[in-house]
Design an enzyme around this catalytic site. Structure first.
Site, PDB file in Angstrom:
ATOM      1  N   LYS A 198     -17.655  -4.171   4.168  1.00 36.43           N
ATOM      2  CA  LYS A 198     -16.356  -4.734   4.536  1.00 36.43           C
ATOM      3  C   LYS A 198     -15.690  -3.890   5.613  1.00 36.43           C
ATOM      4  O   LYS A 198     -15.973  -2.700   5.757  1.00 36.43           O
ATOM      5  CB  LYS A 198     -15.499  -4.786   3.273  1.00 36.43           C
ATOM      6  CG  LYS A 198     -14.188  -5.541   3.361  1.00 36.43           C
ATOM      7  CD  LYS A 198     -13.502  -5.486   1.997  1.00 36.43           C
ATOM      8  CE  LYS A 198     -12.165  -6.222   1.990  1.00 36.43           C
ATOM      9  NZ  LYS A 198     -11.511  -6.106   0.665  1.00 36.43           N
ATOM     10  N   SER A 247      -9.845 -10.432  -0.973  1.00 32.18           N
ATOM     11  CA  SER A 247      -9.948 -10.207   0.459  1.00 32.18           C
ATOM     12  C   SER A 247     -11.358  -9.884   0.948  1.00 32.18           C
ATOM     13  O   SER A 247     -11.596  -9.850   2.157  1.00 32.18           O
ATOM     14  CB  SER A 247      -9.011  -9.069   0.854  1.00 32.18           C
ATOM     15  OG  SER A 247      -9.416  -7.854   0.236  1.00 32.18           O
ATOM     16  N   SER A 249      -9.906  -8.561  -5.327  1.00 30.41           N
ATOM     17  CA  SER A 249     -10.506  -8.829  -4.019  1.00 30.41           C
ATOM     18  C   SER A 249     -12.025  -8.835  -3.978  1.00 30.41           C
ATOM     19  O   SER A 249     -12.611  -9.237  -2.972  1.00 30.41           O
ATOM     20  CB  SER A 249      -9.988  -7.821  -2.986  1.00 30.41           C
ATOM     21  OG  SER A 249      -8.650  -8.107  -2.681  1.00 30.41           O
TER      22      SER A 249
END
Length: 455
Positions: free
Chosen positions: A80, A154, A178
């Protein structure tokens, strides 16, 4: 599962000389390049760097032999946009940074030592502040099951990268759901480890302990393999945890004992309701657990209320994150609003919120009663629209995001490990079930997930 898509299979084949790291990485890069571009899972694909690193690993193996191969030898991995990778900008999903990181973060160092090859970086909203795949900087990430739907967030790009088979393992972070929310929305596994299980170095903590690093995979054995690699602490870590009693990879290969599992009949947030499609999937998932031999009982849970410590630590954490970027003036307006709110919270209030979080932890522990695991839906409804937060004000976006985190954020406050596993499909979209274990017992979560995968 094909050796070129399963992390454990790839590593075994590389160690045995049946597959080169170069071939495994080339196949992953081909899959990434073949992804529908509108899904927008990747912000950066490391074509040259990944091939170069794979070639170096192959040369080492040829020179030294299989004893030089780590547990993730040749495995393509994505990370990420909040992971520091030396020589690359850690964008955090926005424009706050412009200079390349000088060094790998601790988790990336552990991955490299294990032989994993980083093939790309994945999409996220700025600072991971919303449970969606919408990014004003990188563009929106879409759900591969239906590109009109959100992939959750996220860690949106990481979930899409795994769900589409681009990579077997993608790293993300979880500060309110997330990892678990996008795993549910995309039909894969997402594990939020126990607070302190995985190092946040070079940071001492992230969002005052609300957020932590973890992974998304398609199988429990891949999750166990990556958790064996990334678990552990560094000197800088504020939150620390003793090593597990057994390797996670051993947990998924052993026959699990009969577990007591408490199915919560009520959502965490008072007044919230589970929609019929999710409720049907949960009934099917509960039946699967019983067929696997577990004792699943329903009960209404007296959930502790996590709202105030969560909001306090969330906004104070957003302010702390803004102080760590090079260009806080470049943050998105909604991010700026959250940061300003965080700046109004004095340190004594943060300390009080941390004490309150300890009481929430105790309340969650009490909720287990005699059970080994808790069970509840990851999301109360099917994934929402792919662009639902576009054009919304800060307040409207926050309110619209609340239902998505209503069953997940409590475990960020309490620090308990929680795993979202596929529970079924409804209306063509995946539904995730959330299994929660006592502190430090990720092994039980992974053992159950592995058992269900074989049934």
């Amino acid at each position: 599962m094909d050796e070129l898509t399963d992390a454990v299979g790839i590593a075994r084949a590389v160690r045995a000389g049946r597959l080169t790291a170069g071939a495994a990485v080339a196949a992953a890069l081909d899959r990434i390049d073949a992804l529908a571009p509108e899904l927008n899972a990747f912000t950066l694909v490391r074509h040259e760097a990944a091939r170069r690193e794979a070639a170096a690993l192959d040369r080492l193996l040829n020179a030294v032999g299989p004893e030089a191969a780590g547990p993730l030898a040749g495995v393509p991995v994505a990370v990420k946009e909040e992971y520091d990778v030396a020589g690359e900008v850690t964008t955090l999903g926005g424009r706050g940074n412009s200079s390349a990181a000088r060094a790998d973060c601790a988790v990336v160092r552990r991955l490299r030592r294990a032989g994993a090859i980083l093939v790309g970086r994945t999409n996220m909203p700025e600072f991971g502040q919303f449970p969606v795949g919408e990014s004003a900087f990188h563009g929106d990430c879409l759900n591969p099951w239906d590109n009109e739907r959100s992939p959750g967030g996220s860690s949106a790009g990481s979930a899409v990268a795994v769900a589409t088979g681009a990579v077997p393992i993608a790293l993300g972070a979880d500060g309110g759901g997330s990892l678990r929310i996008p795993a549910s929305a995309c039909g894969v596994l997402g594990l939020k480890p126990t607070r302190g299980r995985v190092s946040s170095a070079p940071l001492s903590e992230h969002w005052f302990g609300l957020a932590g690093f973890g992974a998304i995979t398609r199988t429990a054995r891949d999750m166990a393999a990556v958790m064996d690699v990334i678990s552990g602490n560094e000197a800088v870590d504020r939150w620390r945890l003793d090593s597990p009693e057994r390797r996670f990879s051993d947990a998924v290969t052993a026959r699990p004992r009969r577990l007591r599992i408490l199915l919560a009949t009520n959502p965490v947030m008072p007044g919230a309701r589970t929609t019929p499609p999710v409720a049907r999937a949960m009934r099917d998932f509960t039946a699967a657990l019983r067929r696997a031999g577990h004792d699943v009982r329903q009960a209404r849970v007296a959930w502790p209320v996590p709202t105030m410590p969560f909001l306090t630590l969330y906004f104070a954490g957003m302010r702390a994150e803004a102080q760590q970027v090079e260009h806080p003036d470049r943050l998105e307006p909604r991010t700026g609003t959250s940061v300003r709110l965080g700046s109004l919270i004095p340190q004594p209030v943060v300390r009080a919120a941390l004490r309150h979080a300890e009481r929430v932890r105790d309340g969650v522990e009490a909720a287990f009663g005699r059970a080994d695991l808790l069970l509840l839906p990851t999301l109360l409804d099917l994934p929402g629209g792919a662009h639902d937060l576009h054009g919304r004000s800060w307040l409207s976006a926050m309110l619209a995001s609340t239902p998505a985190v209503s069953n997940t954020a409590i475990f960020n406050v309490s620090g308990h490990p929680a795993l979202s596993v596929p529970a079924g499909v409804s209306h063509g979209l995946p539904v995730g079930a959330q299994l929660v274990a006592r502190t430090g017992r990720e092994d039980l979560l992974l053992a159950v997930a592995a058992q269900l995968h074989t049934h």
